[in-house]
Design an enzyme around this catalytic site. Structure first.
Site, PDB file in Angstrom:
ATOM      1  N   HIS A  61       0.898  -1.165   0.043  1.00  0.00           N
ATOM      2  CA  HIS A  61       0.017   0.022  -0.224  1.00  0.00           C
ATOM      3  C   HIS A  61       0.845   1.306   0.113  1.00  0.00           C
ATOM      4  CE1 HIS A  61      -4.011  -1.910   1.700  1.00  0.00           C
ATOM      5  NE2 HIS A  61      -3.537  -2.514   0.564  1.00  0.00           N
TER       6      HIS A  61
ATOM      7  N   TYR B 116      -9.380   4.917   7.292  1.00  0.00           N
ATOM      8  CA  TYR B 116      -9.544   5.185   8.802  1.00  0.00           C
ATOM      9  C   TYR B 116     -10.606   6.297   8.835  1.00  0.00           C
ATOM     10  CZ  TYR B 116      -4.976   3.039   9.878  1.00  0.00           C
ATOM     11  OH  TYR B 116      -3.898   2.218  10.214  1.00  0.00           O
TER      12      TYR B 116
ATOM     13  N   PRO C  98      -3.647  -0.080  18.623  1.00  0.00           N
ATOM     14  CA  PRO C  98      -3.761  -0.331  17.338  1.00  0.00           C
ATOM     15  C   PRO C  98      -3.650   0.642  16.248  1.00  0.00           C
ATOM     16  CG  PRO C  98      -5.576  -1.523  17.874  1.00  0.00           C
ATOM     17  CD  PRO C  98      -4.746  -0.629  19.152  1.00  0.00           C
TER      18      PRO C  98
ATOM     19  N   LYS D 159       1.927  -0.017  14.974  1.00  0.00           N
ATOM     20  CA  LYS D 159       3.165   0.066  15.194  1.00  0.00           C
ATOM     21  C   LYS D 159       3.698  -1.101  15.908  1.00  0.00           C
ATOM     22  CE  LYS D 159       4.450   3.689  13.348  1.00  0.00           C
ATOM     23  NZ  LYS D 159       4.495   2.913  11.850  1.00  0.00           N
TER      24      LYS D 159
ATOM     25  N   TYR E  67       3.869   6.702  10.048  1.00  0.00           N
ATOM     26  CA  TYR E  67       3.297   5.655   9.543  1.00  0.00           C
ATOM     27  C   TYR E  67       3.902   4.493   8.875  1.00  0.00           C
ATOM     28  CZ  TYR E  67      -1.023   2.837   8.515  1.00  0.00           C
ATOM     29  OH  TYR E  67      -2.013   1.958   8.576  1.00  0.00           O
TER      30      TYR E  67
HETATM   31  C1  PHB Z   1      -5.273  -4.671  10.553  1.00  0.00           C
HETATM   32  O1  PHB Z   1      -5.122  -4.999   9.492  1.00  0.00           O
HETATM   33  O2  PHB Z   1      -5.579  -5.693  11.319  1.00  0.00           O
HETATM   34  C2  PHB Z   1      -4.652  -3.322  10.872  1.00  0.00           C
HETATM   35  C3  PHB Z   1      -4.431  -2.531  10.059  1.00  0.00           C
HETATM   36  C4  PHB Z   1      -4.400  -1.151  10.423  1.00  0.00           C
HETATM   37  C5  PHB Z   1      -4.422  -0.942  11.830  1.00  0.00           C
HETATM   38  C6  PHB Z   1      -4.478  -1.688  12.808  1.00  0.00           C
HETATM   39  C7  PHB Z   1      -4.698  -2.955  12.313  1.00  0.00           C
HETATM   40  O3  PHB Z   1      -4.133   0.420  12.203  1.00  0.00           O
END
Ligand code: PHB
Length: 393
Positions: A74, A203, A295, A299, A387
């Protein structure tokens, strides 16, 4: 029975397995004790983001073949708020670096396979019960396996056994500090059999809370929404879950997630935690044993890999040249990176969730911050460079 090794490792998660592999490549012997079975560690659903530096390291180590075949690369994320979606490009704002979506348990499978192929000693279903002589030059760990008690004697003992570690409490109480922050929300996570809803992660902050659209494969998707951490998955029928996602992810142009059979439901709490220092004498801690991040910043896995990369280098210097500078500097160097990730994860969490009791004023501040991140190259870079992550130490 007493076993002897150079580096005793408690825990076969990403930190323990990766450390053992790095040490093996340097000619240093290790033994891993893991309380769960191989099947369990290879199937527990966790997060799935690998930072740029982690991918580079796996490539250098030749551990990237399956990841490259099965993961999705990505080059940005979407931020969705006020019913509109904004793309934040890593290509533009993080010098072309990218992230990989690859489930943590797949990463674990690759590492276990590589370790076992190299003849590693991983003792599954071996429960560490006590650290003996933690102050000595030969610390030991007592463990139970097949109903019998054993001991592992080592030059260095590394706790990679998670938050409920047996190694961390062996640091004297007056020499350690634990800093923690609990967030008043959890994440409800699902795995759904459906094609991806989006080419990159979304997000979203809605008036009613946070949602995240992630992915695992062309046929399996990972999605989350903000929930009460004390809620129970039994309260959530599939229909209720989809109604929640539709609401939190709604846009002015009528975007809808792709739905399908939900094959897993779970709730995780959100907290930040740091234990300082990460070394006491010949005891070390790494990964979740030493720090937890919520989460939102994705990280956790990379921090674990970064810790053991540093530690492996320090151990290499010790065994090769007899110098302890790398080991002595481990805690400070690791914690510098940890605190950056702690701040970033807290910041992302604060910006993207509806906090119980928060008023309209606070919500408007969040929306202003999101608009700033999407509108200002300087603010976009702050998010993007954190990120994709900083170079491996
Ligand atoms: C996930 O794909 O489990 C995942 C992706 C991004 C995040 C947290 C979990 O910030």
């Amino acid at each position: 029975m007493t076993l002897r090794t150079q580096v005793g490792i408690v825990g076969a998660g990403p930190a323990g397995l990766m450390l053992s592999h790095l040490l093996h490549l340097q000619g240093i012997e290790s033994v891993i004790l893991e309380s769960r079975s191989r099947e369990e560690i290879e199937s527990t659903v966790r997060a799935g983001v690998l930072e740029h530096g982690t991918v580079q390291l796996l490539t250098e180590l030749g551990l990237d073949a399956r990841m490259r075949r099965e993961c999705a690369e990505h080059h940005g994320i979407y931020l969705r708020f006020s019913g509109e979606t904004h793309h934040l490009s890593f290509t533009e704002h993080a010098d072309g670096r990218s992230i990989m979506l690859y489930a943590q348990h797949e990463f674990i499978k690759d590492l276990v396979a590589a370790r076992l192929a190299a003849g590693a000693q991983i003792h599954f279903e071996a429960k560490a019960t006590a650290v003996i002589d933690p102050e000595s030059r030969q610390p030991r760990i007592r463990y139970l396996q097949n109903g019998a008690e054993h001991e592992l004697r080592c030059d260095f003992l590394v706790g990679c056994d998670g938050y409920h570690s047996i190694v961390r409490p062996a640091f004297p109480a007056d020499r350690r500090k634990e800093l923690a922050h609990v967030y008043p929300m959890g994440w409800f996570g699902i795995l759904v059999e459906a094609p991806p809803s989006s080419d990159e992660l979304i997000y979203a902050l809605h008036d009613e809370g946070f949602a995240l659209v992630s992915t695992r494969s062309p046929t399996l998707q990972r999605m989350y929404f903000q929930c009460d951490p004390k809620d129970d998955v039994a309260n959530w029928s599939d229909d209720r879950i989809w109604a929640r996602f539709h609401r939190l992810l709604e846009t002015k142009d009528g975007w809808k997630p792709k739905t399908g059979p939900i094959v897993s439901k779970s709730i995780v709490g959100m907290r930040s935690f740091v234990a300082e220092p990460m070394q006491h004498g010949r005891l070390f801690i790494a990964g979740d044993t030493a720090h937890i991040v919520p989460p939102t910043g994705a990280k956790g896995l990379t921090l674990a890999v970064a810790d053991v990369n540093l530690l492996a280098r320090g151990l290499d210097e010790f065994y090769r040249r007899g110098t302890t500078a790398g080991l002595d500097g481990y805690s400070e160097a690791a914690l510098r990176r940890v605190w950056r990730a702690e701040h970033f994860s807290w910041w992302m969490t604060s910006m993207l969730h509806r906090f119980p009791g928060a008023d309209e004023f606070q919500h408007r501040l969040q929306l202003s911050q999101l608009a700033y991140v999407c509108g200002s190259p300087a603010a976009a870079r702050t998010l993007a460079e954190n990120y994709v992550g900083f170079p491996m130490p």
